[in-house]
Scaffold this active site. Sequence first.
Site, PDB file in Angstrom:
ATOM      1  N   PRO A 170       0.786  -1.237   0.000  1.00 41.94           N
ATOM      2  CA  PRO A 170       0.000   0.000   0.000  1.00 41.94           C
ATOM      3  C   PRO A 170       0.819   1.288   0.000  1.00 41.94           C
ATOM      4  O   PRO A 170       0.252   2.370   0.080  1.00 41.94           O
ATOM      5  CB  PRO A 170      -0.805  -0.114   1.291  1.00 41.94           C
ATOM      6  CG  PRO A 170       0.083  -0.870   2.209  1.00 41.94           C
ATOM      7  CD  PRO A 170       0.832  -1.851   1.348  1.00 41.94           C
ATOM      8  N   GLY A 194       3.976   2.109   1.927  1.00 44.15           N
ATOM      9  CA  GLY A 194       4.884   2.516   2.995  1.00 44.15           C
ATOM     10  C   GLY A 194       6.339   2.529   2.565  1.00 44.15           C
ATOM     11  O   GLY A 194       7.049   3.524   2.768  1.00 44.15           O
ATOM     12  N   LYS A 195       6.780   1.446   1.950  1.00 41.72           N
ATOM     13  CA  LYS A 195       8.170   1.382   1.510  1.00 41.72           C
ATOM     14  C   LYS A 195       8.415   2.346   0.355  1.00 41.72           C
ATOM     15  O   LYS A 195       9.493   2.945   0.255  1.00 41.72           O
ATOM     16  CB  LYS A 195       8.531  -0.050   1.112  1.00 41.72           C
ATOM     17  CG  LYS A 195       8.498  -1.032   2.280  1.00 41.72           C
ATOM     18  CD  LYS A 195       8.874  -2.435   1.826  1.00 41.72           C
ATOM     19  CE  LYS A 195       8.805  -3.412   2.985  1.00 41.72           C
ATOM     20  NZ  LYS A 195       7.417  -3.644   3.453  1.00 41.72           N
ATOM     21  N   CYS A 242       7.205 -10.408   4.371  1.00 42.11           N
ATOM     22  CA  CYS A 242       6.767 -10.290   5.760  1.00 42.11           C
ATOM     23  C   CYS A 242       6.358 -11.681   6.251  1.00 42.11           C
ATOM     24  O   CYS A 242       5.265 -11.883   6.763  1.00 42.11           O
ATOM     25  CB  CYS A 242       5.615  -9.303   5.882  1.00 42.11           C
ATOM     26  SG  CYS A 242       5.247  -8.906   7.603  1.00 42.11           S
TER      27      CYS A 242
END
Length: 510
Positions: free
Chosen positions: A319, A321-322, A440
Site C-alpha cells: 500500500p 509505505g516502503k 513479511c
Amino acid sequence: MSGAGGAGERPRGGADRRDRQGRERGAARAQGRGARTAAAPSARRRAGDPARGAAYDVLRAVDTSDSYANLVLPPLLRERRVAGRDAAFATELAYGTLRLRGRYDAVIELCASRPAASIDPPVLDLLRLGMHQVLGMRVPAHAAVSETVGLARERAGTGASQFVNAVLRAASREPLDTWLERIAEAAQPADDTTRLAVTESHPAWVVRALREALAGSGRPVAELEDLLRADNQAPQVTLVARPGLVDPDELAADAGARPGRWAPTALVLEGGGDPAALAAVRDARAGVQDEGSQLVTLALTGAPLDGPDERWLDLCAGPGGKAGLLGAIAAQRGARLVANEVQPHRARLVEQAVAGLPAGAVEEVRTGDGRTLGADEPGAYDRVLVDAPCTGLGALRRRPESRWRRSPADLAGLAELQRALLTSALAAVRVGGVVAYVTCSPHLAETQLVVKDVVRARTRAGDGLEVLDARAAVLAVAPGIDLPERDDVQLWPHVHGTDAMHLTLLRRTS
C-alpha cells in the site's frame, strides 16, 4: 467441571438474531463495563455497551465475509462515536479475541463439554469475547460476565444468553494459568507442537513452520515459545519520518513519540495515539510503518552497487509505505522512483503515500503485473525492491485473523508468484544493480527456498548473480542489532520488536 447446556448448540442457537435498532441503547454507557450493579435481576443491563458491540460486530464480519479487522473496526468506531478509552477497549477486545481464539475455544470446550464447532458461530463469538475479558484483560470477572451476557441477550436471545452466562461463570472460577495447564493436558496428542498450538493460539502447522524458520535462520529453537507469545502481543504504533520531509525530533515532539530501537527514521507512539491526527501524517511527510519494514528499505538504499544510481523500482508497491520511504531517499540523492502495483485500489494508496514527496522524486505510480515488468523493461533500473505477496506469518501481531485464514495449501501458489516476481526484478535491474527480496514472512518456503530456486535457475541460464551481505547492510543502519552470521537477514518480533521481515540482497553481475 460440568458443562453448560442448551441454547448455544448450533441446531438450536438462534442464528445470529440481531436487534439492529437497539445496538446502542441506554445500557451502552461505558462505565457499566467496570462497575458492579446492585440492581435486581429484572432490572439488570439487557444490552451490551457500544465498545463491546463494535468488537462483536468486527468478529462477525471477519467470520461471515472474510473482512480484515483493521479495516472494519476504525470506521465502525467513528460511525458509532466510540472514542478515547472506549475505542481502546474495543480495539483490544476485538484484536485480542481474534489472536487468542484458539486458546479460548479450547477453554470453551472444557467449560461447555462440547466441541466449539458445535456452537452457533454468533454465540461462539460472544463466548470468545467474554473469555478474553475474563482471562486476557483487566476486567473484573463479574463485569465481564454481566456485560457479555447483556450483549448476548441483545444479539442472540435469552436462551443463548443463559448458555453464555453458564460457560463464562465456569471459566471465571479458575485463573488463566490453571486453564493453560488444563487445555495443554487435554490436547491430543500431547506433543510439544500441539501443546504450544493450543496454549499460544497458533495453528499447529504455523508452530511447526516457525520452529523450522528459527532453526533455518540461525536462531535457537528454544525461542519458539517466546516468538509465539510475541505474536500474541498488541504491537505499538510506529511512525516513519520520511527523510527530507520532516525532522524526526520535531515529529517526536508533535506526536508524543519516542525514537525507535533501530531505524533512525522510526518513532514509536506513546500511549497508542491516533496517527491520523498528526499533520505530518496527513500530508504524507510521515506515515505508519513497522520498524522492520523501515530497516529492510533503508538497507536496500545503502547496499553497494556498481555504476549509476539514478532510477529505482518498487515492484510490488502497495500500500505504499516502503515506496514513501524509498522516494524520500531517492529525492535526496537525485534519483527517481517508479512504483508499480498490480491492484488499482492499492495503487491509489501508493499515490497517497508518496503525495508529500518533492516534484520529480516519483517518476510514475503505475498499475501493472510485476511478473512481466522485467521483460518489458530489461536492465532499466539501478535498485529494485521486491516486497513479495506472502502468507504474512511475520505480521501476526498486526493481522489478528490471518493465522486462522492461511493454510499450508497457500504456500505453493505464493512461492510460484514469489519466484516469478524475483525473476522479473532481476531482469529489470541492470548489470551491477541491486535487488532486495523482502517478505513479511519467515517461512523458509517463502524466503530462503525462493531465493535458492531463482539463483539456481539463473545460474543454469548463464546469468551472473552475487548474494550480498544483507546483514552488513542492516548493521550499517542499526549498529548493535542482534543478527546471526548469515548473508540474509531475518527479523523477529520477540528479538527485535519488529514484524518478522526477511531480506536478501542480490547484485546482478551479468
